[in-house]
Design an enzyme around this catalytic site. Structure first.
Site, PDB file in Angstrom:
ATOM      1  N   LYS A  61       0.825  -1.238   0.148  1.00 58.66           N
ATOM      2  CA  LYS A  61       0.109  -0.095  -0.085  1.00 58.66           C
ATOM      3  C   LYS A  61       0.998   1.303   0.006  1.00 58.66           C
ATOM      4  O   LYS A  61       1.845   1.414   0.935  1.00 58.66           O
ATOM      5  CB  LYS A  61      -1.023   0.144   1.094  1.00 58.66           C
ATOM      6  CG  LYS A  61      -1.774   1.119   1.102  1.00 58.66           C
ATOM      7  CD  LYS A  61      -2.686   1.363   2.429  1.00 58.66           C
ATOM      8  CE  LYS A  61      -3.879   2.299   2.318  1.00 58.66           C
ATOM      9  NZ  LYS A  61      -3.137   3.665   1.867  1.00 58.66           N
ATOM     10  N   ASP A  63       1.590   5.506  -0.022  1.00 56.64           N
ATOM     11  CA  ASP A  63       1.214   6.589   0.816  1.00 56.64           C
ATOM     12  C   ASP A  63       1.339   7.939  -0.138  1.00 56.64           C
ATOM     13  O   ASP A  63       2.099   8.517   0.113  1.00 56.64           O
ATOM     14  CB  ASP A  63       1.609   6.764   2.288  1.00 56.64           C
ATOM     15  CG  ASP A  63       1.112   7.917   2.982  1.00 56.64           C
ATOM     16  OD1 ASP A  63       0.113   8.271   2.721  1.00 56.64           O
ATOM     17  OD2 ASP A  63       1.627   7.903   4.144  1.00 56.64           O
ATOM     18  N   GLU A 202       2.984   1.512   4.915  1.00 55.22           N
ATOM     19  CA  GLU A 202       1.512   1.735   5.258  1.00 55.22           C
ATOM     20  C   GLU A 202       0.837   0.423   5.542  1.00 55.22           C
ATOM     21  O   GLU A 202      -0.118   0.377   6.197  1.00 55.22           O
ATOM     22  CB  GLU A 202       0.694   2.326   4.078  1.00 55.22           C
ATOM     23  CG  GLU A 202       1.039   4.123   3.926  1.00 55.22           C
ATOM     24  CD  GLU A 202       0.026   4.580   5.235  1.00 55.22           C
ATOM     25  OE1 GLU A 202      -1.092   4.526   4.656  1.00 55.22           O
ATOM     26  OE2 GLU A 202       0.730   5.009   6.090  1.00 55.22           O
TER      27      GLU A 202
END
Length: 346
Positions: A61, A63, A202
């Site tokens: 993930k 950011d 993340e």
């Protein structure tokens, strides 16, 4: 603002990529689809645990800012999640997209700035753009593409995710510039999540391999975070003569139906420059009628205009954020979704 893409109706009107092998004459010619001016993005649904099984593809993930890259014969457009044209804000990404050697394509992905350990850093991305409301162009930003929605005159949203990913990987196989592939990560979801958290990332994203591309939070895509991160409005601040910048903490609220509900405050995560900017901006938004009735000393109330991205570990029994930390302000163009009280707190 650039004009809409022209309909791709005839074979001689369509700019096509150079084929790697001759087309099999036994295969039919597919009709060309008009290139959409914009596709509403698919969003990941928050879950506390990673899904299990081979039907799910896993990625890191990022950011940053969700953007899409529209490549056409006339040029490249970089659109934010809210549909705003930020091509001028990401010139390196646009230049790299032009060199991909594709006639028409729509790439879905995330614009990020990486730290010295290769992790996406939301604060660094903001600074590279000149802060909230800034007009700077980011030469440092990199676009990690994780989906291909349109390619060579054909819309792919009704195609399985595994097929779209295969085409995307092939398209970006030799790209080493500011447009890169978000790699699929092999392994067990929970193990990968633990590794991501240990490296200060993340979290992870899980996508169902057989899913079509559907806009909104459908459950086809899931996000599992190491630390919760959501957007809240700033409804004021606590004055402090001891704190640099004059702000002791920011007062935060979430959506509650048609109104607002206090979710506590955040007093860590912002640097001195952040505090000075926040105080100046919030002082211009001062109001005597707070968005949420709050009692306390040295409180300055502001209209619920600024949207702050906040890291936190969970919720207290009385509905406040636990171990909150300020990450930065969201741009209006980023179309940030302000946290809804009735949404999950998993």
């Amino acid at each position: 603002m650039r004009s809409r893409s022209k309909p791709l109706l005839r074979d001689d009107q369509v700019a096509k990529s150079r084929p790697k092998r001759p087309r099999d004459p036994a295969q039919p010619n597919l009709p060309f689809d008009e290139m959409p001016s914009r596709i509403e993005p698919a969003l990941a649904l928050l879950k506390s645990k990673a899904p299990v099984g081979p039907d799910w593809a896993l990625e890191v993930k990022f950011d940053g800012y969700r953007v899409s890259g529209h490549i056409e014969p006339s040029g490249v457009r970089i659109l934010t999640r809210g549909g705003h044209d930020w091509t001028h804000r990401f010139p390196a990404i646009a230049a790299s997209a032009r060199k991909l050697g594709v006639g028409t394509a729509i790439l879905d992905g995330e614009a990020v700035v990486l730290d010295n350990k290769g992790r996406s850093d939301f604060g660094a991305l903001q600074r590279s753009l000149g802060g909230r409301g800034g007009k700077q162009a980011s030469e440092e930003a990199v676009f990690f593409a994780f989906d291909l929605l349109y390619f060579d005159g054909h819309i792919l949203t009704n195609t399985e995710m595994s097929v779209r990913r295969h085409l995307l990987a092939d398209l970006l196989a030799r790209s080493n510039g500011a447009v890169q592939l978000s790699e699929e990560v092999e392994g067990d979801g929970e193990t990968l999540l633990q590794a991501a958290c240990a490296h200060g990332l993340e979290g992870i994203i899980a996508k169902h391999r057989e899913s079509k591309y559907r806009s909104g939070r459908t459950g086809d895509w899931l996000k599992i975070k190491c630390v919760r991160s959501e957007s809240f409005v700033v409804i004021g601040y606590e004055q402090s003569s001891a704190a640099r910048g004059g702000i002791g903490s920011l007062l935060l609220a979430a959506r509650d139906g048609e109104g607002w509900k206090s979710v506590g405050s955040v007093g860590t995560g912002f640097k001195e420059a952040d505090a000075f900017y926040l105080k100046q901006t919030l002082d211009r938004l001062k109001t005597k009628r707070p968005a949420v009735p709050i009692r306390g000393k040295n409180l300055v109330f502001a209209q619920p205009t600024l949207i702050a991205e906040i890291n936190f570990r969970g919720w207290t029994d009385d509905g406040n954020l636990r171990h909150a930390s300020y990450k930065g302000l969201r741009e209006v163009q980023d179309n940030a979704a302000i946290f809804q009280i009735d949404s999950q707190k998993a």
